[in-house]
Design an enzyme around this catalytic site. Sequence first.
Site, mmCIF file in Angstrom:
data_model
loop_
_atom_site.group_PDB
_atom_site.id
_atom_site.type_symbol
_atom_site.label_atom_id
_atom_site.label_comp_id
_atom_site.label_asym_id
_atom_site.label_seq_id
_atom_site.Cartn_x
_atom_site.Cartn_y
_atom_site.Cartn_z
ATOM 1 N N LYS A 70 -45.269 -18.018 19.182
ATOM 2 C CA LYS A 70 -43.939 -17.487 19.453
ATOM 3 C C LYS A 70 -44.075 -17.127 20.867
ATOM 4 O O LYS A 70 -43.183 -17.344 21.500
ATOM 5 C CB LYS A 70 -43.315 -16.725 18.399
ATOM 6 N N LYS A 108 -42.550 -31.305 12.219
ATOM 7 C CA LYS A 108 -41.769 -31.086 10.967
ATOM 8 C C LYS A 108 -40.194 -30.905 11.333
ATOM 9 O O LYS A 108 -39.799 -30.518 12.460
ATOM 10 C CB LYS A 108 -41.918 -29.573 10.332
ATOM 11 N N LYS A 137 -34.602 -26.603 11.671
ATOM 12 C CA LYS A 137 -32.971 -26.152 11.763
ATOM 13 C C LYS A 137 -32.902 -25.868 13.220
ATOM 14 O O LYS A 137 -31.641 -25.696 13.526
ATOM 15 C CB LYS A 137 -32.927 -24.833 10.884
#
Length: 334
Positions: free
Chosen positions: A116, A198, A201
């Site tokens: 991140k 993957k 969202k």
Amino acid sequence: MDIVSKPTILSGITPSGILTIGHLTGAMLNWVRMQDEYNCYYMIADMHAITARQNPAELRQRTLDTAAMFLAAGISPEKSTLFIQSHVPAHSELTWVLSTFTGMGECSKMTQFKDKSQKHSENVNVGLFTYPILMASDILLYQADLVPVGEDQKQHLELTRNLAQRFNHHYSDTFKMPEPYISKVGARVMSLQDPTSKMSKSDENQNATIFLNDKPEVVKNKIKRAVTDSDATVKFDVENKPGVSNLMQLYSIATGMSFPDIEKMFDGKGYGDFKAEVAEKVAEFIRPISEKFAEISSDKNKLKEILSVGAEKASYVANKTLRKVYKKVGFVNF
Ligand code: TRP
């Protein structure tokens, strides 16, 4: 079975977007199944969400949407405790104490932190760094036996166990040692537009993701636009045919059919027929959840009531653990 003798489960989802079909099959359906055998705490991790900058109105909406989605998927507020993380101040309070037991190196070696901070180099904040300590607090406050998580959260759970052991060893037995529960049944659903990554969202391309509140027509269109490959045979081969394999996975989720049976069914047929059939079945699979979601979302007061009761139940348990911790570290208690 009495509630005290049931093992405890805690899990959470960060409300960083509308939930997808991947969350349903990878997490929530397992959570629903566990409700009878375990004493379950399901949490919406809004405090984790703010480690990335959020639009306040959107965060509020997504937090409530995530709660509504849990209920739509079958989480029962009678059986389980459903709550919003920021409604239980003990999470922040324990995080502070546990942070004094965590080495800088332990946080900086976390894969998720490294990923991140590379991806969002403009905002590498201290909260991103201490994120796993907050997660450890989430888990340890409820004396959880089992923590259902994805593979990507296993390292955070390892840290949680280390912190629990360190604290217990330094003072005396305080926290239960939690075990990760990595579900083997949950199917891995990939992006419709890039089937090697993957389904997420927070994908920028809306066509890549099937959201649990997508209307049937929307689901169908997304599947019809999904990336496949050029050789036009329906065969499960993740390596060479990731797009087709992913559509087969979705078909299998929606129908319960095995891959060999799906291959047989579409033997000699082209992608057009295949996609139309997948689109139909997946749209029907999502329909009851998206309808339930709309129904739950339309009654805001009821949703708030459920979450208030959840926060109260959660606070009671969390505060019990926190009081023990405060006493052990030497905080004055009148
Ligand atoms: N960090 C988890 C995720 O992004 C969400 C989460 C927060 C969680 N607290 C937790 C999961 C505690 C399990 C237990 O997926």
